[in-house]
Every structure is written in C-alpha cells, then in structure tokens.
Design a protein around this motif. Structure first.
Motif, PDB file in Angstrom:
ATOM      1  N   CYS A 188      13.813   3.272 -40.660  1.00  0.00           N
ATOM      2  CA  CYS A 188      14.769   3.918 -39.751  1.00  0.00           C
ATOM      3  C   CYS A 188      16.139   4.084 -40.409  1.00  0.00           C
TER       4      CYS A 188
ATOM      5  N   HIS B  80       1.776   3.639 -31.248  1.00  0.00           N
ATOM      6  CA  HIS B  80       3.167   3.551 -31.696  1.00  0.00           C
ATOM      7  C   HIS B  80       3.520   4.649 -32.691  1.00  0.00           C
TER       8      HIS B  80
ATOM      9  N   ASP C  74       9.972  12.036 -34.494  1.00  0.00           N
ATOM     10  CA  ASP C  74      11.300  11.410 -34.639  1.00  0.00           C
ATOM     11  C   ASP C  74      11.981  11.736 -35.975  1.00  0.00           C
TER      12      ASP C  74
ATOM     13  N   TYR D 196       8.247   0.877 -33.643  1.00  0.00           N
ATOM     14  CA  TYR D 196       6.950   1.325 -34.161  1.00  0.00           C
ATOM     15  C   TYR D 196       5.970   0.170 -34.390  1.00  0.00           C
TER      16      TYR D 196
ATOM     17  N   ALA E 153       8.560   6.470 -31.401  1.00  0.00           N
ATOM     18  CA  ALA E 153       9.332   5.286 -31.015  1.00  0.00           C
ATOM     19  C   ALA E 153       9.031   4.900 -29.570  1.00  0.00           C
ATOM     20  N   SER E 154       8.812   3.631 -29.388  1.00  0.00           N
ATOM     21  CA  SER E 154       8.512   3.153 -28.048  1.00  0.00           C
ATOM     22  C   SER E 154       9.789   2.873 -27.264  1.00  0.00           C
TER      23      SER E 154
ATOM     24  N   CYS F 254      11.297  -3.579 -33.130  1.00  0.00           N
ATOM     25  CA  CYS F 254      10.800  -2.409 -33.881  1.00  0.00           C
ATOM     26  C   CYS F 254      10.155  -1.409 -32.940  1.00  0.00           C
TER      27      CYS F 254
ATOM     28  N   ASP G 295      -0.455   4.734 -41.199  1.00  0.00           N
ATOM     29  CA  ASP G 295       0.685   4.027 -40.599  1.00  0.00           C
ATOM     30  C   ASP G 295       1.442   3.189 -41.630  1.00  0.00           C
TER      31      ASP G 295
ATOM     32  N   CYS H 151       5.839   1.325 -42.240  1.00  0.00           N
ATOM     33  CA  CYS H 151       7.230   1.238 -41.778  1.00  0.00           C
ATOM     34  C   CYS H 151       7.904   2.601 -41.910  1.00  0.00           C
ATOM     35  N   ARG H 152       8.706   2.966 -40.891  1.00  0.00           N
ATOM     36  CA  ARG H 152       9.359   4.292 -40.900  1.00  0.00           C
ATOM     37  C   ARG H 152      10.716   4.272 -41.613  1.00  0.00           C
TER      38      ARG H 152
END
Lengths: 810, 239
Positions: free
Chosen positions: B76, B208, B188, B120, B211-212, B118, B71, B73-74
C-alpha cells in the motif's frame, strides 16, 4: 512441430485439442497470449475444463476417444461450406490424384481387409498411374475417383447431429468451432493445432493426427506462418531422441531399421528408396543411399568399405512384420523371452500403460540396469507394494546419472531447434553424464570381444573415438553426427579436403567418401562452427520470429517446413504480411530457408521445367490427404476405444479399430461396456510434476502444490456415488486399483451420448505423475495401474487416454 | 521513482511458477500439505508462503470460468500495517522501491492488531509472533532485477516496473478488456503498488481481492497511535 514455438504468435486461430499446453507446455502460452492479443481465437476441446480451457475463447467438452468424429465433422463442414483453399489443395495436395478402381470403403472397413490376419492389403488403395508411371490427376477435382471426391463422400456421414451423438459435444459448440477454425481457410489467414499425447495415445492415435493434417491441408495451413501441425513433445529432448533413433523402427534421421528380408545393402537401399517418374517431383528420399551409406561410414569408419557392404551385415535386422515397440517389449519380457534390460532415464514401473503387467514382467529378468538421477519405482520394483523380495531373482544395478544442467551437449526442442548448452555445476558424487556412461560401457564391451566371441565383428569394428583424454567429448559426437569428408573430393564443383566437416546433406555421397551420423543434422556443426551454439536474436528480414541465427534447426535451418506451400504458383505468399518465403523473379529471398531452391511452378498447363512440387519429402511431391501408407486405412475413420461406454459404433458396424494392437497374456484384459466399469477414465499431467515425477516428487516445493494422486469427477458423479470433495476413494479397472483423493469439480460434466450404458456418460481423470516411492507415505501410486495394454497399429503407442473404470468410496 | 506491479489475471494460467520462484528466492520451506479437493495448495498464505495462486470455479453468464488470483502483499502507498505498527524498526518503506518491509522486529508488535489492520488479509505470523509477507524482492530490485515472481511468469500476467509505466499498462489493458468484458476493472489502483486487473466481480476471485471494511481510510486506532507517536518516539530510545 512443422513450425516452432515462437511461430504460434503468427496464428489467427489456435486449436488446442489432445493437449493441455497451459499446464504441460507453460512457456508456449507466451506465444498463445501474444497471438490472442493480436486478435487470434483460442479453441480448447477437452474432456475436462483445464487451465488451458480457462484461457480459451471457446471451450467444448467431449467424450475421450471421439476426436476423429469431431474432426471428421469439421472436414465435412469445411467442404460443405466451401471454406477450403481450392487453389492450394489442387496444386499442393494429392486431392487431384485418381485412386484406383480396387479402392472402396464399406461399413467401417477399407478395401483389402483380411479378417484372419487383421491386416490390410494396401495395394488396393493405390493411385491410378499414367503411361509414364506418374499418378493420374484431375486438378479440377471433379473426377469421381479423385481424392477430393472420395474424401467428400467419406466424411459426408459426419454430420453435426451424429458427431454430437457420438462425442457428447453439444451441436452449438461443434458448429461454432467449425466456423471459427474453418475461417482460417481464407487466404492470408492461418490456423494452428497444438496437440500432444491426448491425440497420440489412442488405438486411433495416428489417424487422429491424420484427420487434423487433412484439415490443415484443406485450409491451406501447411507451410505458412502461424499454421502447421504441431506436436508438443512430452519431454524436452524427445524430438532430439526421436531424430537420433530412440525408436526401434528407425535409424538416425528417420532411415528404416533393416528388415530380415533386406538381405544386402543393395536390397535395403532398393527397398526403402522411393522412385518417382514425375520430372516435377523432387522426391527427396531418392537420396536415401547417400544417407544410409554415410551413416554406416559413421558407425564403422575405415572398416566400412564397398566390398563388405559398409558393414551393413554387422547391424541387427528386425523380423518382417514383427513389432519391437514398448508394449511389445514388455509383453515379451512378461513372457520371459529375454533376460536383461537397461532402463535408461525412464521409469516403466509407473510410466507405461498397464504398470501392473510391467512390474510382473520385471520379475522375469535376470538383471536390470537402472540409469537415472534418483532411484525410482523401476529400480526398486522388488521392494514395491505387495512384493516379497526373497521371491524375486532379478539383480538390479543402479548407475547414477548427471542431471541435465551438469553436462554439455545439445537438446532439440519440439520446434526442431537443436540448442547447445553447457555444463553448469559439476556432477554430484559418482554420477556421470549419460555420454560418459555409454562410452565406458562401449569400451568394456569392446574389451570383452578383444579375443573373439560370438559374432564379434560389429563390436570390434565399431568406431568408438568420442573421448578427449578419456572423457566423453560432446563436440566429437556432434561433429560425427554432422559428418566428415573422408577423402579429398569435389562435389557440385566445390573441392573439399579430407577430414573437414560436410557443409550440408546436399554434399553427402553414396560412395563411402562421406560420413554422417544423422543426415538431417548435416549442417549443424560445420567448418563455420557449432551452429546449435549460436545466440543471435536478430530476426530475418520478413520479421515473423524465425531468428535464423539463434541455435539451429533441421533440416538445414529451415524453421517452417513445407514452406513452398506458403506461396501461390507464382511464388507469391498467400499471406502478404506474415510471409515465410517469396520469389523475387530470380530467387527466394528475405525469409526462411526455402524447401529447396527451385523456382515456383508457374502454371500446371505450362510448368517451369526447373520447378518442383511443394511437398518435397513425398514421393509424388504432394501433401497427403489420401494416405495409402498407414496400417489402418488411407483415410481416418471413427472407431470406439478398445474400452468404451457405448454398445455400438454409430458411424459403422465396425466397433473398434480392426487393426489395433492387442496382447494375449492373462494380464491383458479389456472390459468394454461392462457395468462393473461404467465410467470413462483418462490420464494426464499436471504442471507441477514432470513425467512419472522422479524429478519432481523429490522436490518439496512441487510436492507442496500437488501432494497426492487424485481423481477428478463431476459434481453429478460425486452425488451419484456419495463421494465428498477431498475424501479418499478407490478407482478400479479390469487391470488394477488405485487409491486417490477425489476432486469434485464443475470442470467435468456428464455427457449425453448415443447408446451409452447409463443415463449419462461420466468421465473421470487421473494424473500419472505419482509412484509409491515418494511422497514418503507410500500411498500415492501410478495411475498407469489402471490403463490398458492396447495401442495404435501404426505406432503401437498405448491407449492410456480412454479406458473404463469404476470409482468407490474407500 | 517508485515501483509497482501490474497483475493481469486474464493472462494467468495458474502455472504457479511465481509461487515456487518466491519460495526459491526467499529460501522458504515447503509446507506439509494434502490434497483438499482442489489444486490450490497450500490452503492459504502463511509465514512460509508469501505468494499463493488462488483458484476458484465460477459459473458466469451460464459459462464455467476458472479464476486465478496470484495473491500477495499489495504494498500500500499508505500502509495501514505500517501505520499501525508505528515502529520503523519493524515495518518500514524501502525508499527506492516503495516496498513495505517487515523485519524480525515484528516479533515485538501486536501481531493480531497488524493482521487486523491489513485490508487484504496478508500478514501471517510465526509461532513466536514474527510477521512475514512479500517483500517485493526489494533486494533483487535494488540490483536492477525483477521480482522473482515476475521474472518467472511465462505469459505476461505478472508485470513490474516504474509505477507510472505500470499504471499506463494497466489502463491500456483495461481499455482493451472492457470491449469484451464490461465488468472488467483494476483493483484499488490509486492506493496500492500491486494492481490487479480482473474480468469479473473481484469477490469471485478472492474474498480479499479488494480492500475490506473501510478501505484505505485509517482507523481511529491508527489515528490515535499517530497522535501518540512523538511521545513514543521520544520514549523508545530509553526503553
């Protein structure tokens, strides 16, 4: 490894059994992954579902200590279903050899067993010889006493139903594994085995590996790319230290440590030089005296001359029939037999089986020198848990050693690659490279003997010239290991000058004109330079990832050993795409360094007289399906571990390995099938820590990920004992106790086996990377407080992978 | 051209080299942990832990799976945290890489609001309210190197490069994986720069993983903030 790390990518089927490569050899998974992406199947067989199992195409559970049953079942399956490569085994293995009439196997015992000494008379396992002293063979494999027929009969008992009852492995899993792995017997297919201490650390450790070696020979997987028998070594330079005689029973290059009965150099060489009367057998060890005498010249320089047997008498001899390995040494230390001990780069108070006995043994010493990068549980044993320092006499000296990146030298990986590396940062504080410590120690000892002493000759005559301006010079040592011409000589029509480096072991001599500190490494540092320092990433023309000019590997840079078995009798590869060597009609070209340059046999009816059999290191030139040299039998047989949960061995009435190493002090207790210790215990490593954790438990990031010693158990066992996930529990064995954190997991499952103590067999596992010094709580102890001091009769390695324990809430 | 990660969880062995490499490059302290009955440690992301391999056991189709999810940070493409903050001094896009970067000025933001934004559940706050998370090793990337987690990965689970290349790689791997795992998917991929591929239901890997709530549609709150931003930007120089 007979092959090497990168070569794993060439495999069609990878079996990981007796190891947990994803966690303990993470980089290997680069190549496992590459093979899988090309369609290879990955099989994981382990008592516990591991991070390796998580990536496997096939996972099967097993009861620890039943590997021979499982693999023996595979041998039967391969034979029954004709999955073996008949041409290969008839030509390259001893499947065709006729075994003498004295041999028999009955109810778990081989011919020649003496119940008093618990030893075998191996003469009863001898091959039948023809008038010329060459083993009789039947290459049709029909003769009732040929090895193939004996093998077939021996393993006929290992049917899937019985194997499943012994191992607890479901029959469907066994069948699928046998089918999948057995499919690599097809020509052009290769299967490989990645094993480690999960196989070696048993009272049947050597025979575990023998069983797999037999499978690899049957399937034609030896010598080919993506095949082999691959030991994943447990420390980055274990291969190198073994090559250079870390172990008591060998000299550098796997020469034998002399026995007391080898009373002269001639007697020693006579005893250990095998003789073959087969003109087609290379019998490479016939060169033994060249290597032993070159080694003596390396030890003693100009002092070693023919008249004094090159200093042979100056070297220590071991008593015939006596063992001096780890368990034996600590047993003797425990009995007070000797007074001093160097613990060099090791941590016996945590690392060895039955650590409690080891810690008691350390008290019997007058002195101990601990050489390490940090103080550890061994150097500080006198202030360990439950110890009263005022009652311990042992004086401990600590010598701080430089860490690996602070020193220059070579390191030999599992794939036999000797790789040179350089000093990065300077050693911290007063720490020194190991080489410097040894050199200074040697200088001091030499000074002590300058004016005499008891038997001063070995010390005085020892050639000890590895310093440049007082500093240890790794290049001087590396060159000494390779070896020099000591006078102007002409060998094989080539003239060499005194003082030049020997180009390869083929030029070593038995007349004192050459030196070599390790014949296997002769070719590693030549007049062309330091081969281990090479860094070319150009592949060989056959393009299978040999990278012949990256570093150097023994012997003579041959990346896949036994590679003469990778071709048929005409020298053409079994595998046309991932081929290793190929005969072009005049020579071997385009691939690996062949296992000798002789031409292929052609046919056995009319063999090329210049040809040699494929397995050149074996006396008779053939891979050994029948192995008459082992202490516990020429063929593997399933025996129960010294501590086990079943009341009998369902394969025979011989319960445990009758030749296993056992010890007799009051500390050496073994409890088998005892209701007080109902669960099978095993030990292992985790990726986050290294060995006993001396290098990693001081590292906060690693301790953050694995902070505490734990015991993994099934949800079923936890329910039975009322244990909650994450709570502290106590594990006990006949030898000790260990407080640890319970990890309750689906990755352990109870097994149904025959003759078990309770309704099911429960297994639990412990990592052995902890010790009381770190973390600071002092509560995370070594799992080796639980493990037994019994071991394999051939190697004397302890049986730390299968023993009996109990688990209770704190 | 902007960057992206492709994380192939089917190749991850949970060796956690990435987790340590991240701490090493960012010089983050170790947390005081204990074994809670799982290998996963620390328990969660934190101000001092930007990368965490989540480990979950699941029985799927009668077979045990141990699912690993490294896991982080994605990053975005349209980061709700950045939009929510509305303060480029605190959260901004690193233009060359596309990384979403948090600065020390995040201390002045409403941390709960940023965390809530966020999809995630990534940002974590220090005691003083400063927020932290993965920064894509944008300093390394600017120097032509790979992020530390990618550099250390032995199996090819962690990949990094030009976004188009990563999306191609992800599609190719997905095509292969789908032959054996019908439920395989990319998570995603159109919205984020850290594209995970999973073989099974993403919820089994991590709550998570995808995306929630409403995914990447912006909330009313953010819309409102955008409307007000010109005013805020006008005012801020004088604040």
């Amino acid at each position: 490894m007979t092959n090497h790390w990168i070569d794993i990518k060439n495999s069609d089927c990878i079996m990981i059994m007796g190891s947990n490569a994803a966690e303990n050899h993470p980089i290997s998974f680069r190549y496992v992954t590459e093979a899988q992406q090309k369609g290879a199947k990955l099989i994981s067989v382990d008592p516990r579902f591991t991070r390796t199992s998580a990536r496997a195409d096939l996972y099967a559970p097993m009861r620890s200590g039943t590997d021979i049953a499982i693999l023996g079942g595979m041998i039967k399956y391969i034979i029954d279903n004709n999955l073996y490569n008949k041409e290969y085994i008839a030509a390259y293995t001893n499947a065709a050899f006729i075994v003498g009439t004295d041999y028999y196997f009955d109810d778990g015992l081989f011919a020649g067993f003496d119940r008093t000494s618990k030893k075998y008379d191996k003469k009863k396992w001898a091959f039948e010889m023809d008038a010329n002293g060459v083993p009789k063979m039947d290459r049709t494999l029909e003769h009732p006493r040929c090895v193939f027929q004996i093998l077939k009969k021996h393993f006929d008992r290992y049917n899937i139903a019985l194997v499943s009852r012994i191992s607890g492995t479901p029959q469907t899993d066994l069948k699928e594994i046998y089918q999948t792995y057995g499919a690599t017997g097809a020509r052009g297919k290769a299967g490989t085995i990645m094993y480690a201490m999960g196989w070696t650390q048993h009272t049947v450790g050597t025979q575990n590996i023998r069983t797999m070696a037999i499978i690899q020979l049957l399937l034609g997987n030896m010598g080919v790319a993506g095949g082999g028998v691959n030991a994943l070594r447990g420390e980055s330079n274990v291969q190198g230290s073994t090559d250079h005689c870390l172990l008591w029973h060998i000299w550098p290059g796997y020469l034998k440590t002399p026995r007391a009965s080898n009373f002269s150099l001639a007697a020693y060489n006579q005893k250990w030089t095998p003789k073959s009367n087969d003109p087609l057998s290379a019998n490479w060890w016939q060169n033994y005296p060249k290597y032993s005498i070159s080694l003596l010249k390396s030890f003693f320089g100009d002092s070693a001359v023919a008249k004094n047997d090159y200093g042979y008498d100056w070297l220590p001899k071991v008593d015939d029939g006596k063992h001096y390995s780890w368990l034996d040494l600590f047993d003797e230390m425990y009995k007070g037999t000797f007074k001093g001990f160097f613990a060099w780069g090791q941590n016996p108070a945590c690392s060895g089986a039955h650590a409690g006995k080891t810690r008691q043994a350390l008290k019997k010493l007058d002195w101990m020198v601990n050489v390490n990068i940090f103080d550890n549980e061994t150097g500080s044993f006198w202030r360990g848990p439950g110890e009263d320092p005022t009652k311990i006499k042992t004086e401990v000296f600590f010598l701080p050693a430089a860490v690996s990146i602070e020193k220059e030298g070579s390191i030999t990986n599992s794939g036999r690659w000797s790789q040179w590396r350089y000093e990065g940062p300077r050693p911290l504080g007063s720490s020194l490279p190991d080489g410097q410590i040894i050199m200074e120690l040697g200088n001091k000892i030499k000074a002590q003997y300058k004016d005499g002493g008891t038997f001063p000759e070995p010390i005085r005559n020892l050639k000890w010239d590895y310093a440049a301006k007082g500093t240890y010079d790794p290049h001087a040592v590396a060159k000494e290991i390779n070896g020099y011409f000591l006078k102007d000589v002409t060998v094989k029509g080539k003239a060499f000058k005194k003082g030049t480096l020997v180009p390869s072991f083929a030029y070593l001599q038995a007349d004192g004109s050459t030196s070599s500190g390790n014949w296997l490494y002769c070719n590693s540092y030549t007049e062309k330079g330091n081969m281990a320092a090479r860094r070319s990433v150009k592949d060989a023309p056959n393009n299978i990832g040999l990278y012949p000019e990256f570093a150097w590997c023994w012997p003579v840079n041959r990346r896949i050993i036994y590679n003469r078995a990778s071709v048929d009798l005409q020298g053409q590869p079994w595998d046309k795409s991932d081929w290793v060597i190929k005969w072009d009609g005049a020579k071997w070209s385009g691939g690996d360094v062949p296992d000798g340059g002789w031409p292929p046999i052609g046919s056995f009816d009319n063999p090329n007289p210049k040809a040699r059999h494929a397995f050149i290191m074996r006396k008779h030139g053939h891979g050994q399906i029948f192995g008459p040299g082992r202490a516990d039998g020429p063929l593997p047989e399933h025996y129960e571990p010294m501590e086990c949960p079943v009341e009998k061995n369902f394969m025979s009435s011989t319960y445990t390995n009758p030749t296993a190493a056992v010890y007799g002090t009051e500390a050496d207790v073994y409890k088998t099938c005892d209701p007080r210790f109902p669960f099978v215990g095993t030990t292992y490593r985790v990726v986050e820590h290294w060995q006993t954790g001396v290098m990693t438990r001081h590292q906060p990031w690693l301790l953050e990920m694995q902070p505490q010693v734990f015991v993994e158990m099934s949800e079923e066992l936890a329910a039975l004992k009322g244990i909650k996930n994450g709570e502290r529990v106590v594990a006990t064995s006949a030898r000790g106790r260990l407080e640890c954190t319970a990890i309750v997991t689906k990755r352990f499952k109870p097994l149904k086996v025959a003759g078990q103590l309770g309704a099911e067999v429960h297994q639990v596992g412990f990592p052995w990377c902890f010790g009381w010094q770190k973390p600071d709580s002092g509560k995370e102890e070594s799992a080796n407080l639980l493990t037994p001091s019994t071991g394999d009769p051939n190697t004397r390695i302890p049986e730390t992978k299968a023993f009996m324990v109990n688990i209770q809430k704190v | 051209m902007s960057k992206s990660f492709f994380v192939d969880t089917t190749l991850c062995t949970a060796c956690r080299g990435c987790q340590v490499a991240c701490k090493q490059w960012h010089d983050l302290p170790a947390e005081k942990t204990e074994n809670r009955g799982t290998y996963q440690n620390p328990a969660d992301l934190s101000f001092d832990t930007y990368k965490l391999v989540r480990m979950n056991e699941a029985v799927i189709g009668g077979q045990l799976k141990w699912l690993f999810f490294p896991d982080q940070c994605r990053h975005c493409l349209e980061a709700p945290c950045l939009e929510t903050a509305g303060d480029p001094a605190a959260i901004y896009y690193d233009e060359p890489s596309g990384a979403v970067i948090y600065t020390a000025a995040t201390k002045n933001l409403d941390a709960a609001e940023i965390i809530e934004s966020c999809p995630y559940n990534i940002p974590r706050k220090a005691l003083d309210g400063t927020l932290a998370k993965c920064d894509m090793c944008y300093d390394r990337v600017a120097a032509g190197m790979q992020p530390a987690c990618v550099k250390t990965c032995p199996t090819g689970a962690m990949n990094f490069g030009e976004r188009a290349d990563m999306l191609d790689l992800a599609q190719n791997r997905l095509t292969v994986l789908k032959r054996t795992h019908r439920g395989a998917m990319l998570l995603d991929p159109d919205d984020i720069r850290v594209v995970f591929m999973v073989a099974y239901d993403p919820g089994l890997y991590h709550e998570h993983a995808v995306a929630s709530h409403s995914g990447h549609g912006i909330s009313r709150q953010v819309a409102l903030r955008r409307m007000l931003r010109p005013l805020k930007n006008l005012v801020s120089p004088f604040a």
